[in-house]
Design an enzyme around this catalytic site. Structure first.
Site, PDB file in Angstrom:
ATOM      1  N   SER A 150      31.101  74.422  29.043  1.00 46.60           N
ATOM      2  CA  SER A 150      31.934  75.523  29.515  1.00 46.60           C
ATOM      3  C   SER A 150      32.110  76.553  28.397  1.00 46.60           C
ATOM      4  O   SER A 150      31.108  77.018  27.850  1.00 46.60           O
ATOM      5  CB  SER A 150      33.273  74.976  30.016  1.00 46.60           C
ATOM      6  N   ASP A 316      28.728  72.997  40.603  1.00 50.63           N
ATOM      7  CA  ASP A 316      29.525  73.877  39.742  1.00 50.63           C
ATOM      8  C   ASP A 316      29.399  75.302  40.267  1.00 50.63           C
ATOM      9  O   ASP A 316      28.347  75.918  40.150  1.00 50.63           O
ATOM     10  CB  ASP A 316      29.011  73.769  38.299  1.00 50.63           C
ATOM     11  N   HIS A 349      32.524  72.015  38.346  1.00 46.65           N
ATOM     12  CA  HIS A 349      32.472  72.381  36.925  1.00 46.65           C
ATOM     13  C   HIS A 349      33.018  71.263  36.032  1.00 46.65           C
ATOM     14  O   HIS A 349      32.507  71.013  34.951  1.00 46.65           O
ATOM     15  CB  HIS A 349      33.266  73.672  36.704  1.00 46.65           C
TER      16      HIS A 349
END
Lengths: 371, 371
Positions: A150, A316, A349
């Site tokens: 991320s 995601d 995610h």
């Protein structure tokens, strides 16, 4: 290890100035970090792990406020995919954050008061520059690898672009080379939620011991939806009601997904600073690695000889697989060695934070390949 | 037309009690509505149009607060796909709303004060029951068609399930037969944003002339992202900056998408009541047509002889095409005639509100087929 620079719960005040993309500088920058494992005599086994928006340096140690295990304890440790029996792992709290590194809640030495909104707006590259100064302090010239998911992946991508000589391999998980309009939009909602809270007081809430918790909780709730997949939410909650079994025809949390979200919001405000949330989301929204390199992403990677490993997750929708593909295309165009895999997961995610055996194997194999 | 029941800016107080799914009743319910076109002597040309969450009865007339054209002026009018030269179109403000029909901002006759949060929690079916009472008032026994998009589509679906004898055809656009966990989650964020605003005052803000505008604006911003597609946002805004051309390294709206969202939030609070937003989102979250019929969606359609037309948009991620497919499968299982088309649009969920020639052709053709 006798060297007091290494171990858990370490902090250093960086010497000199940290030059910022916004034009200013910060002096006396503190960096909170932890290390796991022994640095090899030649320094060749150092791995820097970069954390995500609301994470911290506690990659492999218990979080002091929540009492929970390190956020990547499944990935990092003795015998783990990032093996601290053979590597020296470093993880530092990004500047702008609130777990010990200098951020908006820190005291501005020039005033003796918290920076609050006088803290400069920082960028992902500024975070990386501070990490490089930490490595100087630790005597580490070159990283075997930089690894992040991320926002940590953004830092990992920024490393070879900013310090091409200092990193030999790069692992980027569930990340992107730039924030899209939708990414920016969700962050802007969160910032507006914080700033709409009267307790935010223009950022000057530190002396009141009464932070803008309600606004920050709403921001976290909105963001949290983007961390989960629609399918994952359906699988976990569907339309299941709370224990009382029937609709309440009121505004209490009737559905399990409502009480789950409220819990996510409330527990977040106990561990995170609202102004840090503003500054770090801003840094992410500003991130556009191509823009920093003449508009062509491949240019970001031309100076580096690093090997790259990209991982995305099929559910995601915050940083979908297409974003990783863009990066891989740019790496190919720059002539870099890049491996890429899209993994299947129901968890959206957040999959990169969970114990994912396939992800673990990919990371372990990639790091071994670089030995 | 001399009949004062028909025309623009009409309002009726329903006689008797409106029985609610929550168990209670409402008396003296007012319904604000408008009609376009002449009702045929046999009453066979009546079309009810059901509006979405924040829309109203002004389907084909200028909105009194915003001065903007009717929200479906491209679809409804003389010579338009829903042709008011040949049809009598009725559109009423749903109960719970704030444009003239009874809602939380209305005066509770038993106290002389606004209902605020003492207003009963309502359902989509309650809205439909109130519409049926309006039709009684208008002397319309059976609808040629009921048409709606988004929450209007939920009402359109609820019509043949609740009053199977009173509707001959049903048009459902960009809608769903039930709210998913993700749909509920986004609405819950919006409700929490409103209720976190101190100016909400537990719902009792009407006397203060100072409504929870900041919270409602945040709610609207979060919801608005779900109305647009990621591709549409990228096409419209991408990472384009505001006019000053460079990043401001502050927290003003740097990106165009930020100022656009802020505008969406701010303009919404001028025309909508925060408590109505709570009640109507709750009604949508409670909506699960299968649950109302023994857990099997097909059961909802077994009593009706209506024809159905379903339309979805390929970039709608709020109510994606799969939700329309579920409905079509249930209609098939119930032996109902159903046509279904997925249209291509870059505009996400909001596509149904825009002038979409393909959608117009589908609706026009379907209504002609039922003549």
């Amino acid at each position: 290890m006798d060297d007091q620079r290494f171990g858990l719960a370490r902090k250093v005040t960086l010497p000199g100035l940290l030059r910022l993309d916004g034009g200013g500088t910060l002096s006396g920058v503190e960096i909170a970090y932890e290390t796991h494992g022994q640095l090899a005599p030649d320094g060749g086994n150092a791995i820097l792990i970069c954390h995500a928006l609301t994470m911290d340096q506690h990659v492999g140690s218990v979080h002091p406020r929540t009492g929970k295990p390190g956020w990547w304890a499944a990935m990092v440790g003795p015998g783990k995919p990032i093996d601290t029996d053979t590597h020296c792992v470093i993880c530092s709290n990004v500047i702008g954050s609130c777990m010990g590194s200098t951020g908006p809640g820190s005291i501005d030495p020039s005033t003796g008061q918290p920076y609050a909104m006088t803290f400069p707006v920082i960028t992902i590259r500024d975070m990386v520059r501070a990490q490089a100064m930490l490595l100087d302090h630790l005597g580490i010239a070159t990283l075997k690898a930089v690894v992040g998911g991320s926002m940590g992946g953004m830092q990992a991508l920024s490393w070879p672009a900013t310090f091409p000589e200092r990193v030999r391999s790069v692992v980027v998980i569930a990340s992107t080379a730039r924030h899209t309009a939708q990414n920016i939009a969700f962050h802007e909602v969160g910032r507006q939620a914080v700033m709409a809270d009267p307790k935010w007081r223009g950022g000057d809430y530190y002396r009141h011991d009464d932070p803008p918790a309600a606004g920050l909780a709403v921001a976290r709730m909105a963001a949290h939806i983007t961390y989960l997949s629609e399918a994952g939410l359906t699988e976990k909650f569907g339309r299941k009601l709370q224990a009382r079994q029937a609709k309440g025809f009121g505004f209490d949390a009737d559905f399990q997904v409502e009480s789950y979200l409220r819990h996510q919001g409330l527990s977040f405000v106990d561990r995170f600073d609202a102004n840090s949330y503003l500054y770090i989301t801003r840094a992410m929204d500003y991130f556009d690695l191509a823009e920093e390199h003449g508009g062509l992403l491949a240019n970001a990677f031309r100076q580096s000889a690093a090997r790259f490993c990209l991982v995305s997750f099929d559910t995601d929708w915050l940083y979908p697989t297409i974003e990783s593909r863009h990066i891989v295309h740019a790496l190919n165009a720059a002539g870099r060695a890049a491996s890429f895999v899209e993994l299947s997961s129901p968890y959206g995610h957040d999959a990169f934070l969970l114990d994912a055996p396939e992800m673990n194997r990919v990371v372990e194999g990639f790091l071994r390949g670089g030995a």
